[in-house]
Design a protein around this motif. Structure first.
Motif, PDB file in Angstrom:
ATOM      1  N   LYS A 202       2.204  -9.474 -35.946  1.00 53.97           N
ATOM      2  CA  LYS A 202       3.370  -9.687 -35.091  1.00 53.97           C
ATOM      3  C   LYS A 202       3.958 -11.078 -35.288  1.00 53.97           C
ATOM      4  CE  LYS A 202       2.390  -6.316 -31.491  1.00 53.97           C
ATOM      5  NZ  LYS A 202       2.137  -6.096 -30.060  1.00 53.97           N
ATOM      6  N   PHE A 203       3.101 -12.086 -35.425  1.00 54.94           N
ATOM      7  CA  PHE A 203       3.589 -13.450 -35.643  1.00 54.94           C
ATOM      8  C   PHE A 203       4.325 -13.549 -36.982  1.00 54.94           C
ATOM      9  CE2 PHE A 203       3.334 -17.760 -37.248  1.00 54.94           C
ATOM     10  CZ  PHE A 203       3.840 -18.471 -36.177  1.00 54.94           C
ATOM     11  N   VAL A 204       3.719 -13.018 -38.030  1.00 59.20           N
ATOM     12  CA  VAL A 204       4.342 -13.067 -39.363  1.00 59.20           C
ATOM     13  C   VAL A 204       5.664 -12.292 -39.354  1.00 59.20           C
ATOM     14  CG1 VAL A 204       4.099 -12.343 -41.784  1.00 59.20           C
ATOM     15  CG2 VAL A 204       2.199 -13.491 -40.622  1.00 59.20           C
ATOM     16  N   GLN A 205       5.679 -11.118 -38.740  1.00 55.73           N
ATOM     17  CA  GLN A 205       6.903 -10.317 -38.684  1.00 55.73           C
ATOM     18  C   GLN A 205       8.007 -11.039 -37.910  1.00 55.73           C
ATOM     19  OE1 GLN A 205       7.710  -7.240 -40.113  1.00 55.73           O
ATOM     20  NE2 GLN A 205       5.848  -7.605 -41.288  1.00 55.73           N
ATOM     21  N   ALA A 206       7.650 -11.644 -36.786  1.00 57.75           N
ATOM     22  CA  ALA A 206       8.651 -12.382 -35.995  1.00 57.75           C
ATOM     23  C   ALA A 206       9.171 -13.589 -36.771  1.00 57.75           C
ATOM     24  CB  ALA A 206       8.051 -12.814 -34.661  1.00 57.75           C
ATOM     25  N   THR A 207       8.271 -14.288 -37.440  1.00 55.43           N
ATOM     26  CA  THR A 207       8.669 -15.450 -38.239  1.00 55.43           C
ATOM     27  C   THR A 207       9.590 -15.018 -39.378  1.00 55.43           C
ATOM     28  OG1 THR A 207       6.604 -16.568 -37.682  1.00 55.43           O
ATOM     29  CG2 THR A 207       7.812 -17.401 -39.598  1.00 55.43           C
TER      30      THR A 207
ATOM     31  N   ILE B 238      -6.856 -16.874 -51.398  1.00 54.33           N
ATOM     32  CA  ILE B 238      -6.663 -17.556 -50.103  1.00 54.33           C
ATOM     33  C   ILE B 238      -5.297 -17.270 -49.484  1.00 54.33           C
ATOM     34  CG2 ILE B 238      -8.326 -19.391 -50.605  1.00 54.33           C
ATOM     35  CD1 ILE B 238      -5.918 -21.239 -51.199  1.00 54.33           C
ATOM     36  N   SER B 239      -4.613 -16.284 -50.043  1.00 55.00           N
ATOM     37  CA  SER B 239      -3.306 -15.924 -49.483  1.00 55.00           C
ATOM     38  C   SER B 239      -3.135 -14.412 -49.527  1.00 55.00           C
ATOM     39  CB  SER B 239      -2.173 -16.601 -50.264  1.00 55.00           C
ATOM     40  OG  SER B 239      -2.126 -16.118 -51.581  1.00 55.00           O
ATOM     41  N   THR B 240      -2.230 -13.943 -48.707  1.00 54.33           N
ATOM     42  CA  THR B 240      -1.939 -12.514 -48.685  1.00 54.33           C
ATOM     43  C   THR B 240      -0.500 -12.298 -48.213  1.00 54.33           C
ATOM     44  OG1 THR B 240      -2.596 -10.369 -47.795  1.00 54.33           O
ATOM     45  CG2 THR B 240      -2.783 -12.241 -46.289  1.00 54.33           C
ATOM     46  N   ASP B 241       0.053 -11.221 -48.688  1.00 53.51           N
ATOM     47  CA  ASP B 241       1.374 -10.794 -48.242  1.00 53.51           C
ATOM     48  C   ASP B 241       1.277  -9.552 -47.352  1.00 53.51           C
ATOM     49  OD1 ASP B 241       2.652 -12.822 -49.692  1.00 53.51           O
ATOM     50  OD2 ASP B 241       2.846 -11.577 -51.476  1.00 53.51           O
ATOM     51  N   GLU B 242       0.048  -9.148 -47.031  1.00 55.23           N
ATOM     52  CA  GLU B 242      -0.158  -7.871 -46.322  1.00 55.23           C
ATOM     53  C   GLU B 242       0.501  -7.815 -44.956  1.00 55.23           C
ATOM     54  OE1 GLU B 242      -4.021  -6.901 -44.188  1.00 55.23           O
ATOM     55  OE2 GLU B 242      -4.684  -8.528 -45.492  1.00 55.23           O
ATOM     56  N   PHE B 243       0.716  -8.937 -44.304  1.00 57.37           N
ATOM     57  CA  PHE B 243       1.284  -8.921 -42.968  1.00 57.37           C
ATOM     58  C   PHE B 243       2.808  -8.948 -42.956  1.00 57.37           C
ATOM     59  CE2 PHE B 243      -3.003 -10.638 -42.558  1.00 57.37           C
ATOM     60  CZ  PHE B 243      -3.528  -9.733 -41.643  1.00 57.37           C
ATOM     61  N   LEU B 244       3.427  -8.995 -44.144  1.00 55.16           N
ATOM     62  CA  LEU B 244       4.880  -8.964 -44.248  1.00 55.16           C
ATOM     63  C   LEU B 244       5.455  -7.564 -44.059  1.00 55.16           C
ATOM     64  CD1 LEU B 244       5.403 -11.325 -47.294  1.00 55.16           C
ATOM     65  CD2 LEU B 244       6.017 -11.787 -44.926  1.00 55.16           C
ATOM     66  N   LYS B 245       4.607  -6.551 -44.185  1.00 59.37           N
ATOM     67  CA  LYS B 245       5.071  -5.162 -44.133  1.00 59.37           C
ATOM     68  C   LYS B 245       4.777  -4.525 -42.800  1.00 59.37           C
ATOM     69  CE  LYS B 245       4.099  -4.963 -48.989  1.00 59.37           C
ATOM     70  NZ  LYS B 245       2.978  -5.414 -49.668  1.00 59.37           N
TER      71      LYS B 245
ATOM     72  N   PHE C 149      11.214 -11.144 -48.449  1.00 58.23           N
ATOM     73  CA  PHE C 149      11.304 -12.470 -47.855  1.00 58.23           C
ATOM     74  C   PHE C 149       9.924 -12.911 -47.363  1.00 58.23           C
ATOM     75  CE2 PHE C 149      12.509 -15.742 -44.926  1.00 58.23           C
ATOM     76  CZ  PHE C 149      13.647 -16.279 -45.501  1.00 58.23           C
ATOM     77  N   GLY C 150       9.504 -14.081 -47.787  1.00 56.99           N
ATOM     78  CA  GLY C 150       8.246 -14.641 -47.315  1.00 56.99           C
ATOM     79  C   GLY C 150       7.056 -14.428 -48.220  1.00 56.99           C
TER      80      GLY C 150
ATOM     81  N   ILE D 253       2.593 -19.838 -44.004  1.00 52.66           N
ATOM     82  CA  ILE D 253       1.920 -19.663 -42.718  1.00 52.66           C
ATOM     83  C   ILE D 253       0.416 -19.657 -42.969  1.00 52.66           C
ATOM     84  CG2 ILE D 253       1.579 -18.115 -40.765  1.00 52.66           C
ATOM     85  CD1 ILE D 253       4.430 -17.091 -41.254  1.00 52.66           C
ATOM     86  N   ILE D 254      -0.286 -20.477 -42.231  1.00 56.61           N
ATOM     87  CA  ILE D 254      -1.725 -20.616 -42.446  1.00 56.61           C
ATOM     88  C   ILE D 254      -2.466 -20.245 -41.171  1.00 56.61           C
ATOM     89  CG2 ILE D 254      -3.583 -22.232 -42.996  1.00 56.61           C
ATOM     90  CD1 ILE D 254      -1.453 -23.872 -44.552  1.00 56.61           C
TER      91      ILE D 254
END
Length: 172
Positions: free
Chosen positions: A64-69, A165-172, A127-128, A48-49
């Motif tokens: 919210k978008f990342v969590q829904a995805t 240039i990436s992060t996993d912070e929005f997965l939680k 996941f993700g 997701i970019i």
């Protein structure tokens, strides 16, 4: 379609979509994978970019978008036939055939394209998450092969830094 129209001799594709399509409907393809030719890493690891501007101005939207995805992908991975039926029903203009989409999902699950389901289930893999190590190997390879240029077509030998240039912070 481009290959069968003879407008191109080769092309990139996803085994889980165009590969399944070729298996089911033709034409027969001769496929070569990047690692077979010394290309390291994983070109498809970062998914997701968005822009830094969007992240800073509306982090709630991004989360919210990342969590829904993530939730949708987890559902699809756990219920591939249902997910296939939902896609076919909700995207009627795509003219997708249910048997094709089901086979695509089976290929994804059986090939563990989105991760090891057991590790996802037991919580040892989120996941993700981004594979920044695999992405970095790929980015470095592209830099070594002079694939990056600036706005004046001058070759740039410095690869992007995947972890910057990436992060996993929005997965939680």
């Amino acid at each position: 379609q481009t290959l069968s129209s003879k407008k191109a001799d080769f092309g990139g594709f996803y085994a889980t979509w165009e590969g399944v399509q070729a298996d089911m409907y033709g034409p027969k393809l001769n496929c070569f994978t990047e690692p077979d030719y010394g290309v390291p890493g994983n070109a498809d690891t970062i998914g997701i970019i968005t822009s830094n501007k969007t992240i800073s101005s509306n982090p709630t939207l991004v989360r919210k978008f990342v969590q829904a995805t993530k939730k949708g992908y987890e559902y699809a991975y756990s219920h591939p036939d249902d997910a296939a039926a939902i896609l076919v029903k909700e995207a009627p203009d795509a003219n997708l055939k249910l048997d094709f989409v089901k086979k695509s999902m089976k290929t994804i699950v059986n090939g563990q394209y989105w991760g090891d389901p057991a590790k996802i289930k037991d919580g040892s893999f989120t996941f993700g998450t981004n594979d920044t190590a695999g992405a970095q190997k790929y980015f470095d390879f592209l830099a070594e092969e002079n694939a990056y240029t600036d706005s004046h077509d001058k070759v740039i030998h410095t690869a992007p830094v995947a972890k910057d240039i990436s992060t996993d912070e929005f997965l939680k």
